[in-house]
Design an enzyme around this catalytic site. Structure first.
Site, mmCIF file in Angstrom:
data_model
loop_
_atom_site.group_PDB
_atom_site.id
_atom_site.type_symbol
_atom_site.label_atom_id
_atom_site.label_comp_id
_atom_site.label_asym_id
_atom_site.label_seq_id
_atom_site.Cartn_x
_atom_site.Cartn_y
_atom_site.Cartn_z
ATOM 1 N N LYS A 92 34.854 39.262 46.594
ATOM 2 C CA LYS A 92 34.591 40.488 45.864
ATOM 3 C C LYS A 92 33.237 40.743 46.239
ATOM 4 O O LYS A 92 32.663 41.735 46.290
ATOM 5 C CB LYS A 92 34.799 40.543 44.304
ATOM 6 C CG LYS A 92 36.159 40.658 43.801
ATOM 7 C CD LYS A 92 37.030 41.786 44.436
ATOM 8 C CE LYS A 92 38.483 41.975 43.942
ATOM 9 N NZ LYS A 92 38.918 43.185 44.265
ATOM 10 N N SER A 132 34.732 43.953 41.660
ATOM 11 C CA SER A 132 34.899 43.552 40.485
ATOM 12 C C SER A 132 33.316 43.022 39.922
ATOM 13 O O SER A 132 32.670 42.716 40.869
ATOM 14 C CB SER A 132 35.773 42.385 40.246
ATOM 15 O OG SER A 132 35.641 41.521 39.127
ATOM 16 N N TYR A 173 37.741 34.198 44.445
ATOM 17 C CA TYR A 173 37.676 35.692 44.020
ATOM 18 C C TYR A 173 36.282 36.203 44.276
ATOM 19 O O TYR A 173 36.106 37.448 44.736
ATOM 20 C CB TYR A 173 38.196 35.804 42.678
ATOM 21 C CG TYR A 173 38.585 37.263 42.065
ATOM 22 C CD1 TYR A 173 39.695 37.966 42.616
ATOM 23 C CD2 TYR A 173 37.906 37.724 41.129
ATOM 24 C CE1 TYR A 173 39.844 39.326 42.247
ATOM 25 C CE2 TYR A 173 37.819 38.822 40.733
ATOM 26 C CZ TYR A 173 38.887 39.724 41.104
ATOM 27 O OH TYR A 173 39.462 40.925 40.571
HETATM 28 P P1 NAP Z 1 47.625 43.867 39.451
HETATM 29 O O1 NAP Z 1 48.115 44.827 38.224
HETATM 30 O O2 NAP Z 1 47.913 42.623 39.672
HETATM 31 O O3 NAP Z 1 48.420 44.622 40.895
HETATM 32 C C1 NAP Z 1 47.930 44.400 41.991
HETATM 33 C C2 NAP Z 1 48.435 45.208 43.003
HETATM 34 O O4 NAP Z 1 48.034 44.806 44.529
HETATM 35 C C3 NAP Z 1 49.938 45.362 43.098
HETATM 36 O O5 NAP Z 1 50.127 46.725 43.328
HETATM 37 C C4 NAP Z 1 50.372 44.598 44.277
HETATM 38 O O6 NAP Z 1 51.522 45.122 44.883
HETATM 39 C C5 NAP Z 1 49.203 44.682 45.193
HETATM 40 N N1 NAP Z 1 49.197 43.544 46.152
HETATM 41 C C6 NAP Z 1 48.653 42.017 45.765
HETATM 42 N N2 NAP Z 1 48.812 41.462 46.736
HETATM 43 C C7 NAP Z 1 49.497 41.951 47.777
HETATM 44 C C8 NAP Z 1 49.664 41.864 49.113
HETATM 45 N N3 NAP Z 1 49.519 40.550 49.536
HETATM 46 N N4 NAP Z 1 50.238 42.643 49.733
HETATM 47 C C9 NAP Z 1 50.696 43.895 49.434
HETATM 48 N N5 NAP Z 1 50.141 44.419 47.907
HETATM 49 C C10 NAP Z 1 49.723 43.414 47.359
HETATM 50 O O7 NAP Z 1 46.147 44.225 39.817
HETATM 51 P P2 NAP Z 1 45.054 45.156 39.069
HETATM 52 O O8 NAP Z 1 44.491 44.245 37.992
HETATM 53 O O9 NAP Z 1 45.385 46.423 38.913
HETATM 54 O O10 NAP Z 1 43.880 44.960 40.164
HETATM 55 C C11 NAP Z 1 43.699 45.923 41.208
HETATM 56 C C12 NAP Z 1 42.453 45.734 41.520
HETATM 57 O O11 NAP Z 1 41.318 45.841 40.905
HETATM 58 C C13 NAP Z 1 42.021 44.285 42.298
HETATM 59 O O12 NAP Z 1 41.407 44.539 43.645
HETATM 60 C C14 NAP Z 1 41.425 43.790 41.585
HETATM 61 O O13 NAP Z 1 40.806 42.339 41.922
HETATM 62 C C15 NAP Z 1 40.352 44.542 40.913
HETATM 63 N N6 NAP Z 1 39.926 44.158 39.534
HETATM 64 C C16 NAP Z 1 40.662 44.339 38.305
HETATM 65 C C17 NAP Z 1 40.330 44.267 37.178
HETATM 66 C C18 NAP Z 1 41.031 43.881 35.838
HETATM 67 O O14 NAP Z 1 40.444 43.858 34.873
HETATM 68 N N7 NAP Z 1 42.327 44.386 36.152
HETATM 69 C C19 NAP Z 1 38.891 43.933 37.175
HETATM 70 C C20 NAP Z 1 37.932 43.889 38.172
HETATM 71 C C21 NAP Z 1 38.477 44.232 39.420
HETATM 72 P P3 NAP Z 1 53.090 44.594 44.591
HETATM 73 O O15 NAP Z 1 53.183 44.478 42.979
HETATM 74 O O16 NAP Z 1 53.918 45.824 44.857
HETATM 75 O O17 NAP Z 1 53.561 43.488 45.486
#
Ligand code: NAP
Length: 246
Positions: free
Chosen positions: A157, A140, A153
């Site tokens: 990261k 991130s 976090y």
């Molecule tokens: P999200 O919509 O909350 O989705 C998270 C995903 O991770 C889901 O598919 C969830 O699976 C899975 N997951 C979480 N905890 C888990 C566990 N204990 N075991 C198995 N699966 C797990 O998140 P997102 O925003 O798409 O983020 C995805 C990645 O990008 C993350 O690493 C986040 O830190 C990074 N990121 C996101 C942003 C942003 O703006 N969104 C920015 C920077 C970085 P289930 O729902 O099937 O349980």
């Protein structure tokens, strides 16, 4: 284009969903990993098959090293080997340091840093045998620039960026690359939860004048796992609309 066997963790929602769909559309075989969102994961597998790719489902909890190891074993069996690993699954449990609970520190470090480590360790043996492999860790931009209220976090990261460099140096001579993506503010379930005031503040600092889309991240990952990216290794690429231009 050579079709690869790819594990995308956390592919059921958000960024992981877009990454799995983009890579599937390119004709690769995707292990769509999920934790709890089984219906969403099944839908993604169906969409991938309809777009010309292949898909298998892999369920598993990534909140512990043991769980991550089990996911690696299941994906390896379902795919017949992991050629590309995209460590995308992640969680937030925000809070100021003074008030952060021990279990919230542990949960975020375990899921966001220790699980990727276990998955890399499990996948790399096959990559070494094949003398080819691609690892992409979804970090991130806050892991680069810091942010109040997210010490767990950000530590995870930033740790993932360090892990990326370590793997790149250890295995860069074996046909394996390991890179990180540092998304900025991307529209997703995770960011939906952020307070409005924080969203407005972020938007003011983004030269692109908009929040990112999961597809913006997926496009860069599609490049990183391609043969064309063979000489890109150990890098962290911010996909943030210029938020962290420096
Ligand atoms: P999200 O919509 O909350 O989705 C998270 C995903 O991770 C889901 O598919 C969830 O699976 C899975 N997951 C979480 N905890 C888990 C566990 N204990 N075991 C198995 N699966 C797990 O998140 P997102 O925003 O798409 O983020 C995805 C990645 O990008 C993350 O690493 C986040 O830190 C990074 N990121 C996101 C942003 C942003 O703006 N969104 C920015 C920077 C970085 P289930 O729902 O099937 O349980």
């Amino acid at each position: 284009m050579i079709q690869r066997k790819i594990l995308v963790t956390g592919a059921s929602r958000g960024l992981g969903r877009a990454i799995a769909l983009e890579l599937g559309k390119l004709g690769h075989t995707i292990a769509v990993h999920y934790g709890r969102s089984s219906a969403e994961a099944e839908e993604i597998a169906t969409l991938i098959r309809a777009s010309g790719g292949q898909a298998v489902l892999v369920q598993g909890d990534l909140s512990s090293l043991e769980g991550a190891k089990a996911v690696a074993v299941a994906a390896n069996e379902a795919l017949g080997g992991i050629e590309v690993l995209v460590n995308n699954a992640g969680i937030t449990k925000d809070g100021l340091v003074m008030r952060m609970k021990d279990e919230d520190w542990d949960a975020v470090i375990d899921t966001n840093l220790s699980a990727p480590f276990a998955l890399i360790r499990a996948a790399i043996r096959g990559m070494l045998n094949a003398k080819w492999g691609r690892i992409v860790n979804v970090s991130s931009v806050v892991g680069l620039m810091g942010n109040p209220g997210q010490a767990n976090y950000i530590a995870a990261k930033a740790g993932l960026i360090g892990l990326t460099k370590a793997i790149a140096k250890e295995y860069g001579g074996k046909g394996i690359t390991c890179n990180a993506i540092a998304p900025g503010f991307i529209e997703s379930d995770m960011t939906e939860k952020l307070p409005e005031a924080l969203k407005t503040k972020y938007l003011e600092g983004i030269p692109a004048g908009r929040f990112g889309k999961p597809e913006d991240v997926a496009a860069v990952i599609a490049f990183l796992v391609s043969d064309g990216a063979a000489y890109v290794n150990g890098q962290t690429i911010a996909v943030d609309g210029g938020l962290y231009a420096h």
